[in-house]
Design a protein around this motif. Structure first.
Motif, PDB file in Angstrom:
ATOM      1  N   GLU A   1       0.800  -1.308   0.227  1.00  0.00           N
ATOM      2  CA  GLU A   1       0.018  -0.059   0.087  1.00  0.00           C
ATOM      3  C   GLU A   1       0.847   1.186  -0.042  1.00  0.00           C
ATOM      4  OE1 GLU A   1      -3.849   1.989   0.275  1.00  0.00           O
ATOM      5  OE2 GLU A   1      -3.232   0.167  -0.316  1.00  0.00           O
ATOM      6  N   LEU A   2       2.005   1.148   0.763  1.00  0.00           N
ATOM      7  CA  LEU A   2       2.835   2.488   0.866  1.00  0.00           C
ATOM      8  C   LEU A   2       3.637   2.757  -0.506  1.00  0.00           C
ATOM      9  CD1 LEU A   2       4.315   4.383   2.758  1.00  0.00           C
ATOM     10  CD2 LEU A   2       6.077   2.713   2.922  1.00  0.00           C
ATOM     11  N   ARG A   3       3.943   1.618  -1.292  1.00  0.00           N
ATOM     12  CA  ARG A   3       4.581   1.678  -2.573  1.00  0.00           C
ATOM     13  C   ARG A   3       3.500   2.167  -3.411  1.00  0.00           C
ATOM     14  NH1 ARG A   3       7.027  -3.325  -5.445  1.00  0.00           N
ATOM     15  NH2 ARG A   3       4.679  -3.936  -5.687  1.00  0.00           N
ATOM     16  N   ARG A   4       2.392   1.719  -3.523  1.00  0.00           N
ATOM     17  CA  ARG A   4       1.428   2.001  -4.390  1.00  0.00           C
ATOM     18  C   ARG A   4       0.807   3.501  -4.322  1.00  0.00           C
ATOM     19  NH1 ARG A   4      -4.023   1.718  -4.673  1.00  0.00           N
ATOM     20  NH2 ARG A   4      -4.334   0.755  -2.748  1.00  0.00           N
ATOM     21  N   ARG A   5       0.341   3.909  -3.037  1.00  0.00           N
ATOM     22  CA  ARG A   5       0.070   5.301  -2.622  1.00  0.00           C
ATOM     23  C   ARG A   5       1.113   6.210  -2.751  1.00  0.00           C
ATOM     24  NH1 ARG A   5      -5.499   5.549  -3.090  1.00  0.00           N
ATOM     25  NH2 ARG A   5      -6.451   4.117  -1.617  1.00  0.00           N
TER      26      ARG A   5
END
Length: 223
Positions: free
Chosen positions: A116-120
């Protein structure tokens, strides 16, 4: 050395007023919501890295990509102006902050996993919030002004890379310490800065779009 320092100064001076990370920091906070300091630090680092790669790609290969697809810089400016203006208009509305919190911050509740961190961190934070179409158009313009002499090209390229590094360092610091700035300003000050930032973002979008329309009209008048 003059060529080196000129290129070194050109990148931050050109890009930072468009990026405006100090004004974007409150918007960044409104989209992340209550997030742990460690996660905020990791998010700021990933955004800075993403922005570095985006700017480097726009400067060194952006013009070739546009030529391959037959897209002109004025078209990029018009499209970028529309996107940035729409983002600024949404943030300027009364309930825009609540909508952003519901659409982004509420999806993680302060706890982001690695995926989620990488995508956002890339969308929507790196692009289009931080490095928008207007910044990409400016970066491509910088790339088209590279000298053709090999020695000058190497010096300019190295200086431009350092300039991009300095620019993304400013982005990291603004996002990393955005929460400190919010505490310093207080709730009222943060709200005022958020609305002011949204209005500035709207104005930047209109300016970018108008620059593209002006270029298109100038090309039309020549024909």
């Amino acid at each position: 050395m003059i060529v080196f320092f000129k290129a070194l100064v050109l990148v931050p001076v050109t890009l930072l007023p468009i990026l405006n990370p100090i004004a974007i920091a409150p918007i960044f906070l409104s989209m992340t919501g209550p997030i742990e300091p460690a996660i905020a630090n990791r998010l700021a680092k990933r955004i800075a890295i993403n922005c570095f790669l985006l700017l480097m790609g726009a400067i060194f290969i952006g013009s070739y990509v546009l030529d391959f697809f037959g897209i002109s810089l004025p078209i990029v400016r018009v499209a970028g102006g529309i996107v940035v203006s729409m983002a600024g208009w949404k943030l300027l509305n009364d309930q825009s902050q609540d909508k952003l919190l519901n659409s982004v911050a509420a999806t993680h509740g302060g706890q982001w996993n690695h995926e989620e961190l990488r995508r956002r961190s890339f969308y929507p934070f790196s692009f289009p919030l931080t490095v928008g179409p207007g910044t990409i158009a400016a970066s491509v313009t910088i790339g088209t002004q590279m000298p053709h002499k090999p020695i000058d090209w190497l010096l300019t390229s190295f200086a431009s890379a350092l300039g991009v590094l300095l620019t993304t360092l400013v982005i990291y610091l603004c996002y990393r310490f955005a929460r400190n700035m919010e505490r310093f300003l207080g709730d009222v000050g943060a709200t005022v800065l958020l609305r002011l930032s949204a209005f500035i973002l709207l104005c930047i979008g209109i300016e970018i779009g108008w620059a593209g329309v002006s270029d298109l009209l100038a090309e039309l008048s020549q024909h």
